[in-house]
Design an enzyme around this catalytic site. Structure first.
Site, PDB file in Angstrom:
ATOM      1  N   GLY A  99       0.734  -1.134  -0.039  1.00  0.00           N
ATOM      2  CA  GLY A  99       0.219   0.147   0.022  1.00  0.00           C
ATOM      3  C   GLY A  99       0.920   1.224  -0.273  1.00  0.00           C
ATOM      4  N   ASN A 100       0.215   2.297   0.417  1.00  0.00           N
ATOM      5  CA  ASN A 100       1.072   3.515   0.485  1.00  0.00           C
ATOM      6  C   ASN A 100       0.274   4.532   1.403  1.00  0.00           C
ATOM      7  OD1 ASN A 100      -0.772   5.680  -0.880  1.00  0.00           O
ATOM      8  ND2 ASN A 100      -0.672   4.127  -2.587  1.00  0.00           N
ATOM      9  N   ARG A 101       0.991   5.573   1.931  1.00  0.00           N
ATOM     10  CA  ARG A 101       0.690   6.433   2.862  1.00  0.00           C
ATOM     11  C   ARG A 101      -0.540   7.572   2.607  1.00  0.00           C
ATOM     12  NH1 ARG A 101       6.327   7.850   5.695  1.00  0.00           N
ATOM     13  NH2 ARG A 101       4.856   9.493   6.679  1.00  0.00           N
TER      14      ARG A 101
END
Ligand code: C5P
Length: 222
Positions: free
Chosen positions: A29-31
């Site tokens: 995923g990412n932030r």
């Protein structure tokens, strides 16, 4: 901001991260928090647009005035939802942080740790949602985002061109701004101009962004 600058227009906004599953319990995923995209969707609705919000995995409540929310998880799901919704849209605002790659295969069962060896994941490239829209006949007015840590203007202008966008909103990530934060600062670029939106709360920036989009939309499509 009493002005209904997007009255009568249909707007699709994508927001949040994508999760690319590795196995039943793990993902890449990412932030991205989705806050900027949700603020943009709300601002567009307040400006009178009929808004469809395509959201990646976020923990945000649907803003007031949103006509339809579609929750997705992966880039492929987001691509399908956006491609469908955008066929009837006047404007698409791609505020999602779409994963560039996904695991080649999603394991059916939880991967077991192999002691003493490195693990290699094979990744396949995801389709570029924005770029795929721009190659369609009669595509909506396209707005992209560019979160950069350096060379903000040159990377943003390159994306504007390469992805066939009408406008790009660039922000420098870091210094307490960007992902996971309440504040942001944006520079908008379009073919023959730019505008600075000074550091502010994402809701304030979203309203300014919507005003610029409306102005530019009317200049090129109106
Ligand atoms: O190339 P980069 O990911 O920095 O570009 C960001 C812009 O492109 C964002 O507007 C994002 O929503 C969009 N994008 C997309 N599909 C991808 C990757 C990025 O629509 N696969």
């Amino acid at each position: 901001f009493g002005d209904r600058v997007l009255a009568g227009l249909s707007v699709v906004v994508s927001a949040g991260p994508t999760y690319e599953d590795i196995d039943p319990v793990r993902f890449i995923g990412n932030r991205s928090s989705g806050k900027m995209g949700f603020a943009v969707a709300e601002a567009a609705a307040r400006a009178g647009a009929q808004v469809t919000l395509v959201a990646g995995p976020v923990t945000l409540a649907t803003p007031h005035g949103i006509g339809k929310r579609i929750d997705v998880r992966s880039a492929a799901q987001m691509h399908a939802a956006v491609a469908d919704a955008a066929t009837q849209a006047d404007i698409y605002i791609g505020a999602a942080a779409v994963g560039d790659y996904r695991p080649n295969t999603v394991a059916e069962h939880k991967l077991k740790k192999q002691h003493g060896t490195d693990l290699t994941l094979q990744l396949a490239e995801n389709p570029d949602i924005l770029a795929s829209l721009s190659s369609r006949q009669g595509h909506p007015f396209l707005v992209g985002f560019a979160a950069e840590t350096q060379n903000v203007e040159s990377y943003a202008r390159d994306k504007l061109q390469r992805k066939g966008l009408d406008m790009i909103a660039a922000n420098q990530v870091g210094d307490g701004m960007g992902f996971e934060t309440a504040d942001n600062a944006i520079t908008l670029y379009w073919a023959d101009g730019s505008a600075e939106l000074a550091r502010a709360d994402k809701a304030v920036l979203a309203r300014q962004l919507v005003e610029h989009i409306a102005k530019r939309y009317k200049a090129v499509r109106g």
